[in-house]
Design a protein around this motif. Sequence first.
Motif, PDB file in Angstrom:
ATOM      1  N   CYS A  28       0.823  -1.214   0.000  1.00 59.54           N
ATOM      2  CA  CYS A  28       0.000   0.000   0.000  1.00 59.54           C
ATOM      3  C   CYS A  28       0.858   1.265   0.000  1.00 59.54           C
ATOM      4  O   CYS A  28       0.598   2.208  -0.749  1.00 59.54           O
ATOM      5  N   THR A  53      -2.850   5.635   4.319  1.00 57.46           N
ATOM      6  CA  THR A  53      -2.688   4.205   4.087  1.00 57.46           C
ATOM      7  C   THR A  53      -2.156   3.496   5.328  1.00 57.46           C
ATOM      8  O   THR A  53      -2.662   2.438   5.729  1.00 57.46           O
ATOM      9  N   VAL A  56      -4.995   3.203   8.022  1.00 59.51           N
ATOM     10  CA  VAL A  56      -6.046   2.196   7.873  1.00 59.51           C
ATOM     11  C   VAL A  56      -5.505   0.776   8.040  1.00 59.51           C
ATOM     12  O   VAL A  56      -6.225  -0.116   8.519  1.00 59.51           O
ATOM     13  N   TRP A 186     -16.663   0.857   5.107  1.00 57.60           N
ATOM     14  CA  TRP A 186     -15.425   1.331   4.479  1.00 57.60           C
ATOM     15  C   TRP A 186     -15.287   0.755   3.071  1.00 57.60           C
ATOM     16  O   TRP A 186     -14.775   1.419   2.162  1.00 57.60           O
ATOM     17  N   ASN A 190     -14.927   3.151   0.015  1.00 55.63           N
ATOM     18  CA  ASN A 190     -13.732   3.127  -0.822  1.00 55.63           C
ATOM     19  C   ASN A 190     -14.070   3.013  -2.300  1.00 55.63           C
ATOM     20  O   ASN A 190     -13.442   3.657  -3.144  1.00 55.63           O
ATOM     21  N   TYR A 208      -7.208   5.083  -2.278  1.00 56.03           N
ATOM     22  CA  TYR A 208      -8.482   4.435  -1.991  1.00 56.03           C
ATOM     23  C   TYR A 208      -8.543   3.003  -2.520  1.00 56.03           C
ATOM     24  O   TYR A 208      -9.272   2.172  -1.977  1.00 56.03           O
ATOM     25  N   TYR A 211      -6.931   1.262   0.196  1.00 57.70           N
ATOM     26  CA  TYR A 211      -7.894   1.199   1.295  1.00 57.70           C
ATOM     27  C   TYR A 211      -8.886   0.057   1.089  1.00 57.70           C
ATOM     28  O   TYR A 211      -9.271  -0.636   2.039  1.00 57.70           O
ATOM     29  N   ASN A 214      -7.350  -3.217   1.939  1.00 57.64           N
ATOM     30  CA  ASN A 214      -7.186  -3.294   3.387  1.00 57.64           C
ATOM     31  C   ASN A 214      -8.512  -3.485   4.112  1.00 57.64           C
ATOM     32  O   ASN A 214      -8.593  -4.177   5.127  1.00 57.64           O
ATOM     33  N   SER A 215      -9.580  -2.868   3.604  1.00 59.23           N
ATOM     34  CA  SER A 215     -10.894  -2.972   4.244  1.00 59.23           C
ATOM     35  C   SER A 215     -11.429  -4.397   4.214  1.00 59.23           C
ATOM     36  O   SER A 215     -12.063  -4.858   5.169  1.00 59.23           O
TER      37      SER A 215
END
Length: 231
Positions: A28, A53, A56, A186, A190, A208, A211, A214-215
């Motif tokens: 990321c 980044t 999150v 999220w 995103n 994003y 993100y 990662n979400s």
Amino acid sequence: MNKQALSDFIRQELSGWKPFEVLLLVFCVGAQLWLLIQTSAPLLDAISGITGTICVVLVSKGKISNYFFGLIFAYTYFYVAWHQNYIGEMNSVLYIYLPAQFIGYFLWKANMQKDNAGSEEVVAKALDIKGWVILLVSITVFTLLFIEALKAAGGSSTLLDGTTTITTCAAQLLMILRYREQWLLWIVLNVLSILLWWEENPSMRVMYIAYLVNSIYGFYNWTKLQKQLKA
């Protein structure tokens, strides 16, 4: 915080990382650095993207140090959104992101647990049916009202801007209250934010996308944290 306490805090935050989580963080942040080199993106955009980044990824790990990076992100992101005249995003920073960094830190600090490896992570909770109903009705009503307010204020991309702002508010509230369902919001946020920034700012677009990845992992990891609490 004295020197020993600071040392213990840093050691605690660096413990308990799985290889996949380290790779996720490297990927990321690396994507943001690559974009900075390739496009000569403004330094402020790069700082916002990188700190956001890191923040999150730390949240997905349940690490309280996310609030330090979240504070840097909030200040820098405000100016990035200002340059694009995204009024909703600017208000998100002033009235959601910034206060949440301070409130969230103290709420998390009082609700931390150690996993089997001794790493300290937040105690996660899950919404019940009543909580889901309240959440969905509130998001719908406030989104419709806020979109009209943005139109009256002359904002840009009011439909996406308004939707992302209210979704952000709800997700941030669930985050500081330690609910795993924040990650579902999220994910939606995103996807919408990628569309919002697609043509305007490559740094924010890449941020994003990172993100979003990662979400998805965050929901998986927080489900594990929530099950640890039940056990």
